[in-house]
Design an enzyme around this catalytic site. Structure first.
Site, PDB file in Angstrom:
ATOM      1  N   ASP A   3    -117.696  11.976  54.000  1.00 37.26           N
ATOM      2  CA  ASP A   3    -116.823  11.302  54.929  1.00 37.26           C
ATOM      3  C   ASP A   3    -116.853  11.909  56.337  1.00 37.26           C
ATOM      4  O   ASP A   3    -116.914  11.188  57.337  1.00 37.26           O
ATOM      5  CB  ASP A   3    -115.419  11.482  54.330  1.00 37.26           C
ATOM      6  CG  ASP A   3    -114.497  10.436  54.816  1.00 37.26           C
ATOM      7  OD1 ASP A   3    -114.934   9.266  54.841  1.00 37.26           O
ATOM      8  OD2 ASP A   3    -113.370  10.794  55.190  1.00 37.26           O
ATOM      9  N   ASP A  45    -130.002  20.796  45.721  1.00 39.07           N
ATOM     10  CA  ASP A  45    -129.139  21.405  44.709  1.00 39.07           C
ATOM     11  C   ASP A  45    -128.691  22.752  45.284  1.00 39.07           C
ATOM     12  O   ASP A  45    -129.510  23.659  45.461  1.00 39.07           O
ATOM     13  CB  ASP A  45    -129.945  21.580  43.420  1.00 39.07           C
ATOM     14  CG  ASP A  45    -129.149  22.335  42.359  1.00 39.07           C
ATOM     15  OD1 ASP A  45    -128.070  22.883  42.685  1.00 39.07           O
ATOM     16  OD2 ASP A  45    -129.618  22.373  41.208  1.00 39.07           O
ATOM     17  N   VAL A  46    -127.402  22.890  45.563  1.00 33.21           N
ATOM     18  CA  VAL A  46    -126.936  24.070  46.316  1.00 33.21           C
ATOM     19  C   VAL A  46    -127.103  25.390  45.583  1.00 33.21           C
ATOM     20  O   VAL A  46    -126.975  26.452  46.173  1.00 33.21           O
ATOM     21  CB  VAL A  46    -125.450  23.954  46.753  1.00 33.21           C
ATOM     22  CG1 VAL A  46    -125.271  22.904  47.817  1.00 33.21           C
ATOM     23  CG2 VAL A  46    -124.525  23.731  45.582  1.00 33.21           C
ATOM     24  N   LYS A  59    -112.901  23.682  57.497  1.00 26.01           N
ATOM     25  CA  LYS A  59    -111.801  24.170  56.697  1.00 26.01           C
ATOM     26  C   LYS A  59    -111.836  23.525  55.316  1.00 26.01           C
ATOM     27  O   LYS A  59    -112.475  22.497  55.169  1.00 26.01           O
ATOM     28  CB  LYS A  59    -110.469  23.911  57.389  1.00 26.01           C
ATOM     29  CG  LYS A  59    -110.127  22.428  57.512  1.00 26.01           C
ATOM     30  CD  LYS A  59    -108.785  22.256  58.163  1.00 26.01           C
ATOM     31  CE  LYS A  59    -107.683  22.429  57.139  1.00 26.01           C
ATOM     32  NZ  LYS A  59    -107.075  21.143  56.762  1.00 26.01           N
ATOM     33  N   ASP A  81    -111.698  24.628  63.806  1.00 26.36           N
ATOM     34  CA  ASP A  81    -110.325  24.135  63.740  1.00 26.36           C
ATOM     35  C   ASP A  81    -110.310  22.998  64.741  1.00 26.36           C
ATOM     36  O   ASP A  81    -110.324  23.226  65.957  1.00 26.36           O
ATOM     37  CB  ASP A  81    -109.329  25.225  64.155  1.00 26.36           C
ATOM     38  CG  ASP A  81    -107.902  24.720  64.016  1.00 26.36           C
ATOM     39  OD1 ASP A  81    -107.627  23.587  64.451  1.00 26.36           O
ATOM     40  OD2 ASP A  81    -107.052  25.449  63.478  1.00 26.36           O
ATOM     41  N   HIS A  82    -110.331  21.771  64.259  1.00 29.44           N
ATOM     42  CA  HIS A  82    -110.614  20.674  65.191  1.00 29.44           C
ATOM     43  C   HIS A  82    -109.515  20.514  66.248  1.00 29.44           C
ATOM     44  O   HIS A  82    -109.730  19.910  67.280  1.00 29.44           O
ATOM     45  CB  HIS A  82    -110.917  19.368  64.452  1.00 29.44           C
ATOM     46  CG  HIS A  82    -109.719  18.666  63.912  1.00 29.44           C
ATOM     47  ND1 HIS A  82    -109.064  19.082  62.784  1.00 29.44           N
ATOM     48  CD2 HIS A  82    -109.042  17.576  64.343  1.00 29.44           C
ATOM     49  CE1 HIS A  82    -108.043  18.275  62.544  1.00 29.44           C
ATOM     50  NE2 HIS A  82    -108.005  17.354  63.476  1.00 29.44           N
ATOM     51  N   GLU A 102     -97.478  12.947  61.026  1.00 26.87           N
ATOM     52  CA  GLU A 102     -98.450  11.908  60.658  1.00 26.87           C
ATOM     53  C   GLU A 102     -97.736  10.794  59.934  1.00 26.87           C
ATOM     54  O   GLU A 102     -96.732  11.033  59.264  1.00 26.87           O
ATOM     55  CB  GLU A 102     -99.485  12.475  59.685  1.00 26.87           C
ATOM     56  CG  GLU A 102    -100.350  13.543  60.270  1.00 26.87           C
ATOM     57  CD  GLU A 102    -101.433  13.944  59.266  1.00 26.87           C
ATOM     58  OE1 GLU A 102    -102.375  13.158  59.107  1.00 26.87           O
ATOM     59  OE2 GLU A 102    -101.298  15.005  58.655  1.00 26.87           O
ATOM     60  N   HIS A 107    -103.948  24.737  62.297  1.00 25.57           N
ATOM     61  CA  HIS A 107    -103.651  24.012  63.536  1.00 25.57           C
ATOM     62  C   HIS A 107    -102.349  24.458  64.213  1.00 25.57           C
ATOM     63  O   HIS A 107    -102.310  24.673  65.422  1.00 25.57           O
ATOM     64  CB  HIS A 107    -103.580  22.509  63.273  1.00 25.57           C
ATOM     65  CG  HIS A 107    -104.712  21.978  62.450  1.00 25.57           C
ATOM     66  ND1 HIS A 107    -106.004  22.407  62.621  1.00 25.57           N
ATOM     67  CD2 HIS A 107    -104.760  21.061  61.454  1.00 25.57           C
ATOM     68  CE1 HIS A 107    -106.790  21.756  61.758  1.00 25.57           C
ATOM     69  NE2 HIS A 107    -106.055  20.944  61.043  1.00 25.57           N
ATOM     70  N   LYS A 161     -97.140   8.958  64.322  1.00 22.89           N
ATOM     71  CA  LYS A 161     -98.284   9.869  64.425  1.00 22.89           C
ATOM     72  C   LYS A 161     -98.232  10.483  65.816  1.00 22.89           C
ATOM     73  O   LYS A 161     -98.492   9.806  66.815  1.00 22.89           O
ATOM     74  CB  LYS A 161     -99.574   9.077  64.236  1.00 22.89           C
ATOM     75  CG  LYS A 161    -100.849   9.813  64.614  1.00 22.89           C
ATOM     76  CD  LYS A 161    -101.313  10.718  63.519  1.00 22.89           C
ATOM     77  CE  LYS A 161    -102.552  11.505  63.930  1.00 22.89           C
ATOM     78  NZ  LYS A 161    -102.791  12.659  63.070  1.00 22.89           N
TER      79      LYS A 161
END
Ligand code: BG6
Length: 489
Positions: A16, A84-85, A147, A176-177, A215, A239, A344
């Site tokens: 995603d 494959d990790v 994160k 840390d967006h 939110e 955050h 929000k």
């Protein structure tokens, strides 16, 4: 205008985050001609051909399907590696592809490894990157890590030790967006570029500071993760505390990464630890019940997918933080965040102290303290509330509002957080990423609180209605200090 060159490997390329944020952000950088030579390898478990992967990149960048040459060129630089990790052979073949692309695109051996996937594999991947030779290229190597960075201090330390076997601290970019948001970055400029604020920015003139990030969304499909995390780990540890550190830090002697980070770290060190029976005095937790949001009925948290009907997980946290240093002694920093709230919005309200006496509104009592509001999102801007004369015969005052809206003035859409952070990482600027010391100190602060909350089940959950501003106890938290939450909507 620097145009960085690198091979970017995105682990979790079918996920995603890659689709919603990373591909579109890279495309915007490409469109603006900010990138030098580059290529991307999408890495994920699923088996996909390069063509299929390119189609999915195309869709995420351009959902309307409009054809253009720029986009074609962009998408042609994307390759896919089914991975494959845990398997060294898989890393060896990834390395072969990486070398080929490095030659083909002249990427000077520069490599960015972006881990945008389930956190349980972060450590394993970092170790393999080293042991299987992927970090041996002749250019720079950087690890970007999403994160959650651990679940508590202990797990964060373990993870850190694992990634430090392969990367040095200055090669690690912990996302840390919030630090990529335009108005979060603006906190520093508002403070340190205005002589009218910095002299007042202390316990002599500031009464309290309130940081709200609310939110309207619920937990969505993330029940499995969120049940183990809750709002404290999901939002406060990172955050919220990051915003507090930017509000509270001392002016750095220069704007270098090290100077800014070390001032932030000092704030975390001054944060008063809250332990045991103090937790309920300083912190409030909430869990949303059902309610009405935007005129639609929404279910309670404990009725959501993958959530225990008896869940003790908090979806709301309010807290009072004290920073025990000369500047801030006695000034509460109130924070509040939650899901399924009324709006929000992310906002910071700096409330200045009252004048020693109210000369102007003896009868009406409508003089209000000066407030500086920093609007982080969705609006971006600053509002300063002053008191001025009420027009008319008498000497009464009335609050007036000076507002600055970011978009209104520049006429530009501010770049998304991820776009800025990706560009920073490509340029090697780690200022807006979190240093390990910040992560460790913020976990140890949060761990004290979660230890108590995990042990003592909250009997009153759910305790706030979806669509509200949280539980009553969050208001009481300020009320007992003689304060209240300034409305944010
Ligand atoms: C993420 C959390 O870090 O931040 C999410 O995991 C939350 O639960 C999100 O929804 C909020 O980010 P923003 O940018 O929408 O405020």
């Amino acid at each position: 205008n620097e145009k960085p060159t690198a091979l970017i490997m995105i682990f979790g390329a079918t996920g995603d985050l890659a689709k919603r944020k990373l591909f579109p952000s890279l495309y915007r950088l490409f469109e603006k001609d900010r990138l030098g030579d580059f290529a991307v390898i999408g890495v994920a478990r699923r088996s996909l051909t390069n063509d299929e992967f390119q189609t999915s990149v195309n869709q995420s960048v351009n959902p309307e399907g409009v054809e253009n040459d720029k986009l074609k060129e962009f998408v042609s630089k994307f390759y896919y590696h089914s991975h494959d990790v845990t398997d060294s052979d898989s890393y060896a073949s990834l390395n072969t592809v990486a070398h080929e692309l490095d030659n083909q695109y002249n990427l000077s051996g520069n490599r960015i490894f972006y881990l945008a996937m389930a956190p349980e594999f972060f450590g394993t991947i970092a170790e393999h990157l080293k042991t299987d030779g992927l970090t041996d290229a002749h250019g720079f190597k950087r690890l970007v890590i999403e994160k959650p960075f651990g679940h508590d201090l202990e797990s964060a330390k373990k993870l850190n030790n694992q990634i430090r076997t392969a990367f040095t601290e200055d090669e690690i970019y912990r996302i840390d967006h919030y630090l990529g948001k335009e108005m979060v970055q603006n906190i520093e400029v508002i403070r340190f570029a205005n002589s009218i604020f910095e002299p007042l920015w202390n316990n002599r003139f500031i009464s309290n500071i309130q940081v709200t990030s609310s939110e309207t969304l619920g937990v969505e499909e993330r029940g499995r993760y969120y049940e183990k995390s809750g709002a404290l780990r999901d939002m406060v540890q990172n955050h919220m505390l990051q915003m507090v550190s930017l509000l509270a830090m001392e002016p750095p002697i220069s704007l270098t990464t090290d100077e800014i980070r070390s001032e932030k770290v000092r704030v975390f060190r001054a944060l008063r630890p809250i332990k045991g029976n103090e937790v309920n005095e300083y912190f409030v937790r909430g869990q949303y019940g059902k309610g009405l949001l935007e005129e639609k009925k929404v279910p309670a948290y404990n009725e959501e997918d993958m959530v225990d009907p008896e869940s003790n997980t908090e979806t709301f946290v309010a807290g009072k933080l004290m920073i025990d240093n000369f500047r801030w002694a006695g000034v509460p920093f109130y924070i509040r965040t939650g899901k399924r709230m009324e709006a929000k919005t992310t906002k910071i309200v700096v409330e200045f102290k009252d004048m020693p006496m109210d000369l102007y509104n003896r009868q009406e009592g409508s003089v209000r303290p000066n407030l500086l509001v920093i609007h982080i999102q969705p609006e971006e801007g600053i509002t300063l509330y002053l008191n001025a004369k009420k027009a008319g015969q008498f000497m009464n005052s009335t609050p007036v509002k000076l507002s600055y809206a970011n978009k209104g003035i520049d006429g530009l859409n501010t770049p998304e957080a991820y776009e800025k952070l990706l560009y920073d990482c490509l340029r090697g600027d780690a200022t807006n990423f979190t240093h390990w010391d910040e992560v460790a100190l913020s976990w140890s602060f949060v761990d004290n609180i979660s230890a108590v909350w995990e042990k003592e089940k909250e009997q009153n959950f759910p305790n706030y209605e979806a669509g509200s501003m949280g539980p009553k106890a969050a208001d009481a938290l300020l009320d007992k200090d003689g304060h209240f939450w300034w409305p944010v909507t």
